[in-house]
Design an enzyme around this catalytic site. Structure first.
Site, PDB file in Angstrom:
ATOM      1  N   ASN A 102      61.745  53.098  27.526  1.00  0.00           N
ATOM      2  CA  ASN A 102      63.126  52.605  27.487  1.00  0.00           C
ATOM      3  C   ASN A 102      64.007  53.805  27.168  1.00  0.00           C
ATOM      4  O   ASN A 102      64.060  54.253  26.032  1.00  0.00           O
ATOM      5  CB  ASN A 102      63.235  51.527  26.396  1.00  0.00           C
ATOM      6  CG  ASN A 102      64.682  51.152  26.116  1.00  0.00           C
ATOM      7  OD1 ASN A 102      65.582  51.450  26.894  1.00  0.00           O
ATOM      8  ND2 ASN A 102      64.908  50.496  24.980  1.00  0.00           N
ATOM      9  N   TRP A 103      64.644  54.325  28.200  1.00  0.00           N
ATOM     10  CA  TRP A 103      65.405  55.562  28.016  1.00  0.00           C
ATOM     11  C   TRP A 103      66.723  55.351  27.273  1.00  0.00           C
ATOM     12  O   TRP A 103      67.377  56.311  26.879  1.00  0.00           O
ATOM     13  CB  TRP A 103      65.709  56.202  29.376  1.00  0.00           C
ATOM     14  CG  TRP A 103      64.506  56.689  30.135  1.00  0.00           C
ATOM     15  CD1 TRP A 103      63.187  56.620  29.743  1.00  0.00           C
ATOM     16  CD2 TRP A 103      64.516  57.340  31.408  1.00  0.00           C
ATOM     17  NE1 TRP A 103      62.384  57.181  30.701  1.00  0.00           N
ATOM     18  CE2 TRP A 103      63.171  57.634  31.741  1.00  0.00           C
ATOM     19  CE3 TRP A 103      65.510  57.700  32.307  1.00  0.00           C
ATOM     20  CZ2 TRP A 103      62.825  58.276  32.923  1.00  0.00           C
ATOM     21  CZ3 TRP A 103      65.168  58.340  33.496  1.00  0.00           C
ATOM     22  CH2 TRP A 103      63.834  58.631  33.791  1.00  0.00           C
ATOM     23  N   LYS A 104      67.149  54.121  27.120  1.00  0.00           N
ATOM     24  CA  LYS A 104      68.444  53.810  26.484  1.00  0.00           C
ATOM     25  C   LYS A 104      69.559  54.581  27.207  1.00  0.00           C
ATOM     26  O   LYS A 104      69.460  54.792  28.408  1.00  0.00           O
ATOM     27  CB  LYS A 104      68.378  54.107  24.987  1.00  0.00           C
ATOM     28  CG  LYS A 104      67.144  53.456  24.349  1.00  0.00           C
ATOM     29  CD  LYS A 104      67.150  53.433  22.864  1.00  0.00           C
ATOM     30  CE  LYS A 104      65.880  52.758  22.365  1.00  0.00           C
ATOM     31  NZ  LYS A 104      65.825  52.589  20.931  1.00  0.00           N
TER      32      LYS A 104
ATOM     33  N   HIS B  71      66.695  43.404  23.944  1.00  0.00           N
ATOM     34  CA  HIS B  71      66.403  44.552  23.076  1.00  0.00           C
ATOM     35  C   HIS B  71      67.242  44.445  21.803  1.00  0.00           C
ATOM     36  O   HIS B  71      68.370  43.944  21.836  1.00  0.00           O
ATOM     37  CB  HIS B  71      66.709  45.861  23.814  1.00  0.00           C
ATOM     38  CG  HIS B  71      66.258  47.040  23.021  1.00  0.00           C
ATOM     39  ND1 HIS B  71      67.032  47.598  22.033  1.00  0.00           N
ATOM     40  CD2 HIS B  71      65.087  47.728  23.025  1.00  0.00           C
ATOM     41  CE1 HIS B  71      66.357  48.599  21.473  1.00  0.00           C
ATOM     42  NE2 HIS B  71      65.184  48.693  22.060  1.00  0.00           N
TER      43      HIS B  71
ATOM     44  N   GLU C 244      69.000  46.418  20.249  1.00  0.00           N
ATOM     45  CA  GLU C 244      70.362  46.980  20.330  1.00  0.00           C
ATOM     46  C   GLU C 244      71.296  46.031  21.079  1.00  0.00           C
ATOM     47  O   GLU C 244      72.490  45.961  20.788  1.00  0.00           O
ATOM     48  CB  GLU C 244      70.302  48.378  20.971  1.00  0.00           C
ATOM     49  CG  GLU C 244      69.716  49.388  19.987  1.00  0.00           C
ATOM     50  CD  GLU C 244      68.810  50.441  20.600  1.00  0.00           C
ATOM     51  OE1 GLU C 244      68.948  50.748  21.789  1.00  0.00           O
ATOM     52  OE2 GLU C 244      67.929  50.949  19.863  1.00  0.00           O
TER      53      GLU C 244
ATOM     54  N   GLU D  59      59.273  44.422  18.503  1.00  0.00           N
ATOM     55  CA  GLU D  59      59.883  45.660  18.037  1.00  0.00           C
ATOM     56  C   GLU D  59      60.581  45.410  16.699  1.00  0.00           C
ATOM     57  O   GLU D  59      61.729  44.964  16.662  1.00  0.00           O
ATOM     58  CB  GLU D  59      60.920  46.153  19.052  1.00  0.00           C
ATOM     59  CG  GLU D  59      60.324  46.481  20.407  1.00  0.00           C
ATOM     60  CD  GLU D  59      61.179  47.493  21.151  1.00  0.00           C
ATOM     61  OE1 GLU D  59      60.647  48.543  21.488  1.00  0.00           O
ATOM     62  OE2 GLU D  59      62.367  47.233  21.365  1.00  0.00           O
TER      63      GLU D  59
ATOM     64  N   GLY E 140      63.517  53.989  16.309  1.00  0.00           N
ATOM     65  CA  GLY E 140      64.272  55.233  16.205  1.00  0.00           C
ATOM     66  C   GLY E 140      64.318  55.805  14.796  1.00  0.00           C
ATOM     67  O   GLY E 140      65.113  56.702  14.506  1.00  0.00           O
TER      68      GLY E 140
ATOM     69  N   SER F 299      59.135  53.632  17.221  1.00  0.00           N
ATOM     70  CA  SER F 299      58.609  54.948  16.854  1.00  0.00           C
ATOM     71  C   SER F 299      57.167  55.182  17.305  1.00  0.00           C
ATOM     72  O   SER F 299      56.374  55.812  16.609  1.00  0.00           O
ATOM     73  CB  SER F 299      58.754  55.180  15.339  1.00  0.00           C
ATOM     74  OG  SER F 299      60.120  55.163  14.967  1.00  0.00           O
TER      75      SER F 299
ATOM     76  N   GLY G 258      60.873  54.334  23.067  1.00  0.00           N
ATOM     77  CA  GLY G 258      62.216  54.876  23.207  1.00  0.00           C
ATOM     78  C   GLY G 258      62.181  56.394  23.240  1.00  0.00           C
ATOM     79  O   GLY G 258      61.868  57.012  24.259  1.00  0.00           O
ATOM     80  N   GLY G 259      62.474  57.017  22.103  1.00  0.00           N
ATOM     81  CA  GLY G 259      62.622  58.470  22.010  1.00  0.00           C
ATOM     82  C   GLY G 259      61.516  59.259  22.692  1.00  0.00           C
ATOM     83  O   GLY G 259      61.791  60.220  23.427  1.00  0.00           O
TER      84      GLY G 259
HETATM   85  P1  PGA Z   1      61.843  54.246  19.608  1.00  0.00           P
HETATM   86  O1  PGA Z   1      62.555  53.026  20.363  1.00  0.00           O
HETATM   87  O2  PGA Z   1      60.503  54.447  20.274  1.00  0.00           O
HETATM   88  O3  PGA Z   1      62.770  55.412  19.781  1.00  0.00           O
HETATM   89  O4  PGA Z   1      61.680  53.834  18.169  1.00  0.00           O
HETATM   90  C1  PGA Z   1      61.817  51.916  20.812  1.00  0.00           C
HETATM   91  C2  PGA Z   1      62.731  50.925  21.492  1.00  0.00           C
HETATM   92  O5  PGA Z   1      63.861  50.726  21.031  1.00  0.00           O
HETATM   93  O6  PGA Z   1      62.346  50.315  22.519  1.00  0.00           O
END
Ligand code: PGA
Length: 254
Positions: free
Chosen positions: A9-11, A95, A97, A165, A171, A211, A232-233
């Site tokens: 998930n590149w956001k 998600h 966010e 999640e 993050g 993470s 994500g990251g």
């Molecule tokens: P993260 O994000 O791996 O940077 O913690 C995961 C996500 O929000 O899908």
């Protein structure tokens, strides 16, 4: 046997040149004998050009969100049909966010999932508790609400993956332990059995997100109910993401 499923998930990250280099790097680095499913979810504007870059590779293309209407006066929104049209096969819905930064609610997420499935997209439906909810012992209550208010007889899970999640792990560098992930995943699977039946509960894939990195991927995905990762990251760097895919393959014994 549920096949592991690793999705990036590149956001709101990367411009076209960076994104193309990342996907080319993944294509070069992916094992020829891939034993897991792999996908990337770039920002909307990169989907059309990247659909040409992933073509012919095992990398699935997904979006990070969509609206529930097919078209019309909804300024700034993107429909499931538009995602299909540019070569997307998958969409992330709910998600944390979207829930906590943009205020998306369970009833809205239900409509989005129904619309996405009706348009022929696969869905990754995200659930997870915030830190204060975990500390108050409300993890299962929150998951219960996010599952029971959204899923049910009017949504088939055949094309749905659930992503657990925990918001406190996203993050932050604070990953859930293998045991914490396993406990939540087992709870989700039990609730899916109540909402559907034991076959559906055994078949549905449940990814862990929060993470995930190359160092913890294998341990997390070795848990019996952890069927993959939503990353994500660490999905923004070729070697980190390839390391997670390797971890997933190692967790399957490949
Ligand atoms: P993260 O994000 O791996 O940077 O913690 C995961 C996500 O929000 O899908």
């Amino acid at each position: 046997m549920r096949r592991k499923y690793v999705v990036g998930n590149w956001k709101m990250n990367l411009v076209l040149s960076e994104a193309t280099a990342l996907v080319e790097g993944l294509k070069d680095g992916l094992s020829k004998d891939l034993t897991v499913d792999v996908g990337v979810c770039p920002p909307f504007v990169l989907l059309a050009p990247l659909s040409k870059v992933v073509a012919g590779s095992p990398i699935e293309l997904g979006a990070q969100n969509c609206y529930f209407e097919p078209k019309g006066a909804f300024t700034g929104e993107i429909s499931p049909q538009m995602l299909k049209d540019v070569g997307c096969s998958t969409v992330i819905i709910g998600h944390s966010e979207r829930r906590h930064v943009f205020g998306e609610t369970n009833p809205l997420l239900k409509k989005k999932i129904q619309a996405a499935l009706a348009a022929g997209l696969k869905v990754i439906y995200c659930v997870g508790e915030k830190l204060d909810e975990r500390e108050a012992g409300r993890t299962e209550a929150v998951l219960h609400e996010q599952l029971h208010e959204v899923l049910g007889a009017d949504i088939s899970l055949a094309q749905v993956t659930i992503a657990y999640e925990p918001v406190w792990a996203i993050g932050t560098g604070k990953t859930a332990t293998g045991q914490q992930a396993q406990d939540a995943h087992a709870y989700i699977r039990r609730e899916i059995e109540k909402l559907y039946n034991s076959q559906t509960a055994q078949e549905v894939r449940i990814q862990y997100g929060g993470s995930v990195n190359a160092a913890n991927a294998q341990e997390l995905m070795s848990q019996p109910d952890v069927d993959g990762a939503l990353v994500g990251g660490a999905s923004l760097k070729v070697n980190d993401f390839l390391g997670i895919i390797k971890g997933a393959m190692a967790a399957t014994g490949a």
